[in-house]
Design a protein around this motif. Sequence first.
Motif, PDB file in Angstrom:
ATOM      1  N   GLY A 187       0.839  -1.185   0.000  1.00  0.00           N
ATOM      2  CA  GLY A 187       0.000   0.000   0.000  1.00  0.00           C
ATOM      3  C   GLY A 187       0.874   1.235   0.000  1.00  0.00           C
ATOM      4  N   ALA A 188       0.362   2.295  -0.585  1.00  0.00           N
ATOM      5  CA  ALA A 188       1.087   3.567  -0.615  1.00  0.00           C
ATOM      6  C   ALA A 188       0.125   4.690  -0.272  1.00  0.00           C
ATOM      7  N   ALA A 189       0.644   5.696   0.394  1.00  0.00           N
ATOM      8  CA  ALA A 189      -0.116   6.912   0.694  1.00  0.00           C
ATOM      9  C   ALA A 189       0.733   8.092   0.254  1.00  0.00           C
ATOM     10  N   LEU A 190       0.201   8.868  -0.661  1.00  0.00           N
ATOM     11  CA  LEU A 190       0.913   9.976  -1.285  1.00  0.00           C
ATOM     12  C   LEU A 190       0.265  11.282  -0.864  1.00  0.00           C
ATOM     13  N   GLU A 191       1.036  12.153  -0.236  1.00  0.00           N
ATOM     14  CA  GLU A 191       0.532  13.465   0.166  1.00  0.00           C
ATOM     15  C   GLU A 191       0.947  14.486  -0.878  1.00  0.00           C
TER      16      GLU A 191
END
Length: 137
Positions: free
Chosen positions: A27-31
């Motif tokens: 999983g990735a979370a990009l701000e």
Amino acid sequence: MEATELVERAREALAAAYVPYSEYRVGAALETADGTVYTGCNVENANYSNSLHAEEVAVAEAVKNGHAEFARIAVSSGARDGVTPCGMCRQTLAEFSEDDLPVFCDEGDSIREYALGDLLPNTISLDTLEAARGRRS
């Protein structure tokens, strides 16, 4: 957003991963520059080369929604093994980010931070291509 919060968003995203072949969830979370967070998970395909990586899915979602400047990214796997973006994902991130983009990698009970430029030095960029064109003329 704090690194721990971003990693938690990446952990949440990996739950949706489609991984019938490798069983390796990412999983990735990009701000983005304005603080909006987009998440992605890996989506495998039987031929593997058509598989989508979590970071690419997050980048695509951000770009689709009008964002092209990123502040930081977090990556997690079900194994909590400190997985980093692969070379292809690093190049994709470099298209929209500077070398100092923080990359947070989930090691379970700790977070390792890298700068994108340390993971992918001397990236291919518009400047690289323009310089190459200038040498051929």
